[in-house]
Structure formats: structure tokens, C-alpha cells
Design an enzyme around this catalytic site. Structure first.
Site, PDB file in Angstrom:
ATOM      1  N   TYR A  58      26.331  -1.869 -16.456  1.00 12.13           N
ATOM      2  CA  TYR A  58      25.183  -1.008 -16.126  1.00 12.13           C
ATOM      3  C   TYR A  58      24.078  -1.837 -15.475  1.00 12.13           C
ATOM      4  O   TYR A  58      23.496  -1.442 -14.454  1.00 12.13           O
ATOM      5  CB  TYR A  58      24.691  -0.323 -17.395  1.00 12.13           C
ATOM      6  CG  TYR A  58      23.593   0.693 -17.184  1.00 12.13           C
ATOM      7  CD1 TYR A  58      23.863   1.918 -16.562  1.00 12.13           C
ATOM      8  CD2 TYR A  58      22.298   0.453 -17.637  1.00 12.13           C
ATOM      9  CE1 TYR A  58      22.866   2.853 -16.390  1.00 12.13           C
ATOM     10  CE2 TYR A  58      21.299   1.394 -17.468  1.00 12.13           C
ATOM     11  CZ  TYR A  58      21.576   2.588 -16.841  1.00 12.13           C
ATOM     12  OH  TYR A  58      20.573   3.526 -16.663  1.00 12.13           O
ATOM     13  N   SER A  77      16.591   2.053 -13.077  1.00 16.47           N
ATOM     14  CA  SER A  77      16.326   1.852 -14.499  1.00 16.47           C
ATOM     15  C   SER A  77      15.601   0.534 -14.658  1.00 16.47           C
ATOM     16  O   SER A  77      15.696  -0.351 -13.793  1.00 16.47           O
ATOM     17  CB  SER A  77      17.649   1.821 -15.271  1.00 16.47           C
ATOM     18  OG  SER A  77      17.467   1.353 -16.604  1.00 16.47           O
TER      19      SER A  77
END
Length: 259
Positions: A155, A142
Site C-alpha cells: 500500500y 494517503s
């Protein structure tokens, strides 16, 4: 599309929907034989049924954070299609909470699905790839693995870790004919984006449309990324003629991080 992956066994985690499903489709169109791994059998079966017969799509369910389940799933895939030549670690999950409210259970869960699962799946394929002196591993990370962001500490940490693991394995395995790369999508039209917009709307009192507009204000393209655009990059990295691409974290975000 050229069937340059004809006969190669590709295993994709988180393969039932969103980016994972798009990756499965792209690899099937390139000629690969597919193993679709995930937790939702109905979603996996439905997507497998949409592929052409040459994909010989095989479905296996497993929780990728469970070491025994991963071992059994890869054994089943190997029994069906032979050794895995292409591994795409796509399974993941987002989480959002202020750091002062980030409890240990939430932290551990984020690390498990976004980082430890990648380690477990890589461990399942690397030794046979070394014997074959060939392999392609692509980790779907990501842009959160490259830059920081508020409220997503767990995350962020996991995705930074996934990119670090990618670079380490690339350095260790490149001489053995195995390339390891990461693809870093920005905000992509998936269920995860829907959840993000809903959380923003709930937290701020804005509508989801207003939340989307705020996110897109940072994107030069003025739109969200499509799953097939991420899948196209993944499929390219899996091609035999991408052998010189190794240890990279390729951003697919419309230029947002570059600004």
C-alpha cells in the site's frame, strides 16, 4: 455554495461510498455534472439518487484495474456528458501483512488498484484535456504516500507511486491548462478504517475502541477525519480559481504527519 463548476463533467472513481461519495456530493453542490464509477451498482445508484437534478448523475460500473473496462466506462461517460473536465481518482484498497508474508499476488493487487488504475484513468482523459487546454485531475492518495508504515509495504509503495505520478503529470501538463494534484487523507471515517481497526484488534487482542484510541493518540485533533472534510479539499482543487495549485500533495489528517 457557489456553483462555480456549473456544466463541467466530473468523473469520480470509487464513487459509491465513503470519501468517493462525499466527493461526488461536493462536486454536485458546486454545479458539476457527475459520472459515478465503481463496482457496486446498488451503492452507486443509491448515491446518484440522492443528488439534485442538476447533477444529471450517470452511473457506470467497471473494475478500474481492467484496461478494457476502463476504456468502455469512459466512452459511456463521454457519450452521456461529453469530455471529462474533472477526474477524481479515488478508487483504492488497503492491505496489511508483514513483509515476510507479502506474496506476489497481494503485491500485484495493491499496485493495480492503488496505482495502475490511476494511470489508466488519467490516460483516458488527458488527450481530450490537452485539446481543450483545460482539466483538473485530483488523485486521492494517503498519508501512506508520504511516510512509511509497518505491515503496509504494498500500500505504501502504491501510494508513493501515485504521488510521484501526480508530480510528473503536473510538470508535463501544467503548460497545457491541466492541473494535477493529490489529496492525502489520514485515518478517515470509512469502511477502510473499520477494517483497519478490526485487523488491529484481531492481531493484538485489544478491543476496537482501544485500537482507535491508540491511533488517535498520534492525532493533534484527537479525532478521525470526516469524508466531507477530504471532499471539501478535492472540490476546491477542481475550481477554476485554483489554477495555480499544481503538483501538490495536500495532507488532510488533523496534523498527524506534521508531528
Amino acid at each position: 455554495m457557489s456553483r462555480v463548476l456549473s456544466g463541467a463533467h466530473a468523473l469520480v472513481t470509487g464513487a459509491g461510498r465513503g470519501i468517493g461519495a462525499a466527493i461526488v456530493t461536493a462536486l454536485a453542490e458546486s454545479g458539476a455534472r457527475l459520472t459515478l464509477l465503481g463496482r457496486n451498482r446498488a451503492e452507486l445508484d443509491a448515491h446518484a439518487a440522492s443528488l439534485g437534478p442538476s447533477a444529471e448523475a450517470f452511473v457506470v460500473t467497471a473494475d478500474v484495474t481492467d484496461e478494457d473496462a476502463v476504456r468502455a466506462a469512459f466512452a459511456a461517460a463521454r457519450a452521456r456528458h461529453g469530455e471529462v473536465a474533472i477526474l477524481v481518482n479515488n478508487a483504492g484498497a488497503g492491505t496489511s501483512t508483514p513483509f515476510t508474508k507479502l506474496d506476489r499476488a497481494t503485491w500485484d493487487a495493491a499496485i493495480a488498484v492503488n496505482l495502475t488504475a490511476t494511470y489508466l484513468c488519467c490516460r483516458a482523459v488527458v488527450e481530450p484535456m490537452i485539446v481543450a487546454r483545460y482539466g483538473r485531475i485530483v488523485n486521492v492518495a494517503s498519508t501512506a504516500g508520504l511516510v512509511g508504515g509497518p505491515y503496509i509495504a504494498a500500500y505504501n509503495a502504491a501510494k508513493h507511486g501515485a504521488i510521484g505520478l501526480t508530480r510528473s503529470l503536473a510538470a508535463e501538463l501544467g503548460s497545457k491548462g491541466i492541473t494535477v494534484n493529490a489529496v492525502c487523507p489520514g485515518f478517515t471515517e470509512t469502511a477502510m478504517l473499520d477494517d483497519t481497526l478490526a485487523r488491529i484488534a484481531k492481531t493484538t487482542g485489544r478491543s476496537e475502541a482501544e485500537a482507535a484510541k491508540a491511533l488517535l493518540a498520534r492525532n493533534p485533533l484527537g479525532r478521525f477525519v470526516r469524508p466531507d472534510e477530504v471532499a471539501g479539499v478535492v472540490a476546491w482543487l477542481c475550481r477554476p480559481d485554483s489554477a495555480a495549485i499544481n503538483g501538490q500533495a495536500i495532507v488532510v489528517d488533523g496534523g498527524e504527519v506534521a508531528r
